[in-house]
Design an enzyme around this catalytic site. Structure first.
Site, PDB file in Angstrom:
ATOM      1  CE  LYS A   1      49.136 107.997 -37.752  1.00 45.01           C
ATOM      2  NZ  LYS A   1      50.422 107.632 -38.384  1.00 45.01           N
TER       3      LYS A   1
ATOM      4  CB  SER B   1      52.032 111.176 -38.892  1.00 41.93           C
ATOM      5  OG  SER B   1      51.915 109.764 -39.044  1.00 41.93           O
TER       6      SER B   1
ATOM      7  CB  SER C   1      54.336 107.887 -38.764  1.00 45.52           C
ATOM      8  OG  SER C   1      54.584 108.958 -39.641  1.00 45.52           O
TER       9      SER C   1
END
Ligand SMILES: [Zn+2]
Lengths: 99, 500, 498
Positions: C77, C152, C176
């Site tokens: 990420k 997210s 997330s």
């Protein structure tokens, strides 16, 4: 009643150092009224007898020994700088108090 | 229109408040492992943490906590069983995170005091300065303003930032309001900062160099009519970076406030900057709108809960209190009260002590520092500590005099040379060709010459009228340009004239 | 090969059936063919990954002892710093910034010889539940490209569902990791707060953020969990205790005698029928596997969302203050005569997206003098109450369970005008972050009404992460028995590539 005026939003934007157009200020003010109403619910149960939790773990006294470790090289330190000069970060003129 | 200090104190009572920031002398910074050495090349002592690179996290330096607890103990504070760091949020380019990790409502030490003593016309007077809190925080980077006049912020075209200093541990020591000092407010303020500095130095936690900024003082001053309850509006003077300035700043602000009040004007609550040259303060740029620091507990750090055992261990490491230390020195050196006060007042006690530790006789050390050296400093309008002469130099000179290798007069020349930057005493002696004439044959030649020039005087001495020798000795000393040892001259002269 | 689990890939590597270079290249090939549709990645480090893979192959050839996942590729990420590799957090304000240091998660991945393919897309600064808030465009759900992949960490989850990577790293502040896992039919774990170092994780909300493993199976997640977890002296909030034995737990998959508490408040109204149906079925399977199902009540959870939307923005308003155009990142408006303050304001206006600015302002408000007690202070008290609810519930059950999200993946753009509806996505995941406990989402099937995957959430007490792995692995095995094949085999093919 939780709501925010356009001027309050403008003051918050100043504190947060975000430039905002008049339109944005007005829009945010009305959006905030909705959001604040929703989040203000926390006050329903936040009695004086409830201790606040600022951290999920009950950790205490976490320290590091006073030992130096290698720093970045100045090249690394300045590698992301939008501008630099004489091994220093170059920034626009600073207005404000003379330190 | 200008008021005298006497006018001010006849009508108003000053109330003081002092905030002292002290850089700790840890090896590494408050929250990262970067070195804290002063004067390094720009941005060579920075890392992701103290540059606030995205993702970096602070970790507290244990030594900084210990030093702060020691400071608290030395200032008679209670050590909080629970304290916490908080974020003080405001934007400023020399502060990389745009918040300062500080302590807010949960400082590590609270409620202490410092007793100070000042000399007054009525003799020594004691004042107690109460400490509100001692807390930890971090220093900012340094900015260099380019373009515009004299590198100042106003009119500069841009600024250059060096973050070597960012994140150096700072301790802030805040007094409660100090009422009741009356006309002695400036002296009390100065004595407090001096005492604090001595305590910090004795603890070994800071370099306490005001000129390098490792000790910085903000002085809050307000006035109220004598007898009034309500406090007046205060001003906060920053940049007060020497003991002398503390005294001048407080005195200056008292007069400025009184002038405003007498005119029926209001004192504005504001930050002011002390200007070393004029001794006056200048208004800081007042912000159009108030800052709101939005303090909240620093979520990247956990609370500090020192246990009793740790605190006691640190208490056991505390050195002798400076006031006790001074008493002991006074006894050991057998110095009269007045001389002791003079040394303290001149801020030279530590210097004299250092000279004594290096082997010098206390009386001699004192007389050099407070006499000749202070005189030169005065002439040059600088403080003694700014002169290029050290306790080591003075101890060396005292030793040379004791060994008879220098006369007092020659020693003064050496001191002058060292202060003039000609080098260490040995270098000055050799460069200036200073030496005691102790070559007997050279002296004998001078003696014979003097006797030949003043045959009647010589005859008197020969006949046992010893006081007449003085005139001959004077002539001999003149001949040898003062480089002879007067005692040896006398000895040889009397021998020569059959009176030994 | 790319459809296998990470454990199977590791096995193939260990047996010499494939090299890490070849395996890595296969994934880059897959990315080349499908990522134009999915847009899971913001940056690919082809050279770096292949060099890392070659180094692992060389070590293996020399007979060095390697870690269990050595040579297996992973998607990272874009909120974690990797030295020399662009790290944007999905924001324009960090465009082009290359960190001069590695986050501890990245150091641990490198130590374990896990090959980092590149950086995945995300909502800007992890603020969002759909990855629509990325400044670099949305990521698409491999199950239906018109739908969101969650957020997210939509990029990380989508990369797994699209077989672009067998492993990924996510971060979870309010869900997330878990919510994207749920809506993409993958597994995502938020470890106990402090279990994985936050050093180098660009902070959104420091007291809630936690990095964790994303994978396609519970065992893969466990293997990755052990690779990245552990005490880190660079993170003062990192727990100094042994890493929970999650791999062993995932392998044992034993729930006999375990008490599983169903949180009464995290179900019912507002939960889609298909979500509820799959949840009930999963409970039955767990009961069949020997677990005891009990009901628990957490009455204060209803305030969790409100408290979250005060705490997270407050901390974010402070954490994001450092993006000021002075030391790194974007600088706008640096023309003659402009002041630093003006440049900061202009840069932050242009560099931050709307949602980020909105939350910064909200957080600034909640912390401001006069409002602190009413907002931030009250939210912290709610946090105490939620933690008490968990303590009480865990006295009655070993783990707690709920649906991960109220709904399956919604359409891109569907909720972007309604922040409150968007925030509701995280209603079941947020309490976990508030209390700092562990949480996992794994697929529990497909909703009948829309054919989209549904997530099942398991919550375990602080530093008892192994419990959620035991339960997750048991449920996974039971579900696989009923499905006959992994859930992702039911997803449509992408770009004509099977
Ligand atoms: Zn540093």
């Amino acid at each position: 009643m939780s709501s925010l005026s356009r001027d309050e939003v403008a003051n918050l934007a100043r504190l947060a150092r975000i430039e905002m157009s008049e339109e944005e200020l007005v829009n945010l003010a009305s959006e905030f009224t909705v959001i604040l109403e929703a989040v203000a619910r926390v006050q329903e149960v936040a009695g004086a007898d409830v201790a606040p939790t600022s951290h999920p773990l009950p950790l205490r006294n976490v320290f590091r020994p006073d030992v130096t470790t290698p720093s970045l090289t100045p090249e690394e330190a300045l590698s992301g700088a939008p501008a630099s000069e004489d091994q220093r970060f170059r920034v626009p003129q600073i207005l404000g108090e003379e330190a | 229109m200008s008021l005298t200090y006497e006018d001010v104190i006849a009508k108003y009572e000053p109330v003081l408040g002092l905030e002292v920031h002290c850089e700790l002398n840890t090896n590494s910074k408050m929250f990262c492992g970067c070195s804290t050495i002063f004067g390094a090349e720009p941005n060579t002592q920075t890392c992701p943490v103290c540059l606030a690179l995205p993702g970096a996290l602070p970790v507290v330096n244990e030594k900084a906590i210990e030093s702060t607890i020691k400071i608290g103990l030395a200032l008679n504070c209670s050590i909080a069983p629970f304290s916490r760091f908080a974020r003080k949020n405001y934007f400023y380019p020399d502060m990389p995170k745009n918040f300062q990790i500080s302590q807010y409502d949960e400082p590590i030490c609270v409620n202490g005091y410092v007793d100070v003593e000042i000399e007054t016309e009525e003799g020594p007077k004691k004042f107690r300065v109460e400490i509100e809190r001692v807390h930890m925080e971090e220093d900012t980077g340094k900015s260099l303003h380019v373009g515009g006049a004299t590198g100042r912020i106003h009119g500069a075209e841009y600024s250059l930032l060096d973050y070597n200093r960012a994140g150096i541990p700072l301790v802030e020591i805040v007094t409660k309001i100090v009422p009741g000092t009356g006309k002695y407010a400036p002296e009390v303020a100065k004595a407090y900062v001096a005492e604090l500095r001595d305590i910090l130095r004795s603890l070994g936690v800071s370099d306490v160099k005001m000129e390098q900024g490792s000790l910085r003082c903000d002085a809050n001053v307000s006035l109220r009519l004598i007898g009034a309850e309500k406090l007046g509006t205060r001003s906060e003077t920053k940049n007060v970076n020497s003991l002398r300035s503390v005294e001048r700043a407080v005195r200056g602000e008292m007069i400025r406030h009184a002038e405003l009040l007498n005119k029926g004007e209001r004192v504005v609550q504001e930050t002011r900057h002390f200007q070393e040259e004029s001794g006056l303060t200048r208004s800081g740029r007042s912000k159009e709108q108030a800052e709101d620091y939005r303090y909240f507990p620093e979520p990247d750090l956990v609370p500090v809960e020192p246990d009793a055992a740790w605190i006691e261990e640190l208490r056991a490491q505390l050195p002798e209190r400076p006031s006790v230390h001074r008493k002991r020195l006074q006894e050991e050196w057998s110095v009269p009260d007045k001389e002791m006060a003079a040394m303290i007042n001149a801020d030279l006690l530590d210097t004299v002590e250092a000279t004594v530790i290096l082997g010098s006789d206390p009386t001699k050390a004192r007389s050099w520092w407070l006499g000749e050296i202070s005189r030169i400093a005065n002439e040059q309008n600088v403080s003694v500590k700014e002169l290029a002469i050290t306790p080591t130099d003075v101890a060396e000179i005292v030793a040379l005099v004791a060994k008879g290798e220098l006369t007092d007069k020659l020693a003064r020349q050496v001191v002058e040379g060292v202060i003039a930057g000609e080098g260490k005493p040995a270098a000055v002696i050799s460069a200036r060709g200073i030496k005691v004439v102790n070559d007997d044959s050279a002296l004998m030649a001078a003696i014979e010459k003097a006797c030949a020039e003043q045959p009647e005087t010589a005859e008197k001495v020969r006949n046992g009228h010893l006081p007449a020798a003085g005139a001959l000795i004077g002539a001999i000393m003149k001949e040898t340009k003062g480089q002879a040892d007067a005692a040896r001259v006398r000895e040889l002269l009397l021998g020569h004239l059959g009176q030994a | 090969m790319i459809r296998k689990s990470a454990a199977e890939m590791a096995n193939a590597l260990a047996q010499g059936a494939i090299t890490s270079v070849a395996l890595t290249q296969l994934h880059f090939n897959r990315i080349a063919s499908v990522d134009k549709d999915v847009h899971a990645f913001l940056h690919l480090d082809t050279d770096g990954a292949l060099a890392q893979a070659a180094a692992v192959d060389a070590k293996r050839a020399k007979g060095e002892k390697l870690s269990p996942l050595a040579g297996v590729p992973l998607a990272l990420k874009d909120v974690l710093a990797q030295k020399g590799i662009p790290t944007t957090c999905g924001s324009k304000i960090l465009e082009g910034w290359r960190p001069p240091y590695d986050s501890t998660v990245v150091s641990n991945l490198k130590k374990n010889d896990i090959v980092i393919l590149g950086k995945t897309n995300m909502d800007e600064f992890a603020m969002g539940s759909s990855t629509e808030n990325s400044a670099y465009g949305p990521t698409h759900n491999p199950w239906d490209l018109a739908r969101i992949p969650g957020g997210s960490g939509g990029g990380s989850a989508a990369s797994l569902a699209a077989f672009e990577a067998p492993l990924a790293i996510g971060t979870d502040t309010g869900g997330s990791i878990r919510q994207p896992a749920a809506v993409t039919g993958t597994v995502g774990v938020k470890p106990t707060y402090g279990g994985v170092s936050r050093y180098g994780l660009v902070a959104f909300s420091s007291s809630l953020d936690q990095a964790g493993p994303c994978a396609r199976t519970v065992l893969d997640a466990a293997l990755l969990h052990e690779a990245i977890a552990g005490h880190d002296p660079k993170d003062a909030t990192s727990i100094n205790a042994p890493v929970p034995q999650v791999v062993a737990a995932a392998k044992s998959a034993d729930v006999k005698g375990m008490k599983i508490g169903v949180v009464k408040e995290l179900n019912g109204d507002g939960y889609q029928p298909g979500v509820r149906a799959r949840f009930e079925e999963s409970l039955e399977l767990l009961a069949k596997a020997g677990a005891e199902i009990v009901e628990v009540s957490c009455p204060n959870f209803e305030y969790a969302l409100a408290a979250y939307y005060l705490i997270a923005p407050s901390e974010a308003s402070s954490n994001l203050a450092r993006f000021d155009a002075m030391r790194y990142g974007l600088r706008v408006g640096d023309i003659d005569g402009a002041s630093a303050e003006e440049v900061m304001k202009l840069t932050r206006e242009v560099g931050f997206g709307r949602e980020v600015k909105c939350r910064i302002i909200l957080g600034t408000y909640a912390l401001s003098s006069g409002y602190y007690d009413a907002y931030y202070g009250s939210a912290q008290k709610v946090r105490t109450l939620i933690t008490q609810d968990f303590t009480n519930a865990f006295a009655k059950a070993d783990v707690l369970v709920s649906p991960t999200c109220p709904t399956t993946a919604f359409k891109i753009g569907e909720k972007s005008d309604d922040p409150l509806a968007m925030y509701l996505n995280d209603i079941a995941t947020i309490p976990v972050n508030m209390a700092g406990i562990g949480g996992m989402s794994l697929p529990s099937g497909i909703a009948d009404e829309d054919g989209l995957p549904v997530g099942f959430q398991i919550m375990s007490p602080v530093m008892k992460d192994e419990r959620m792995y035991s339960v997750g692995a048991a449920l996974e095995a039971a579900l696989l028995g009923t499905w006959g094949a992994p859930i992702l085999s039911k997803a449509p093919a992408l770009g004509g590539v099977a």
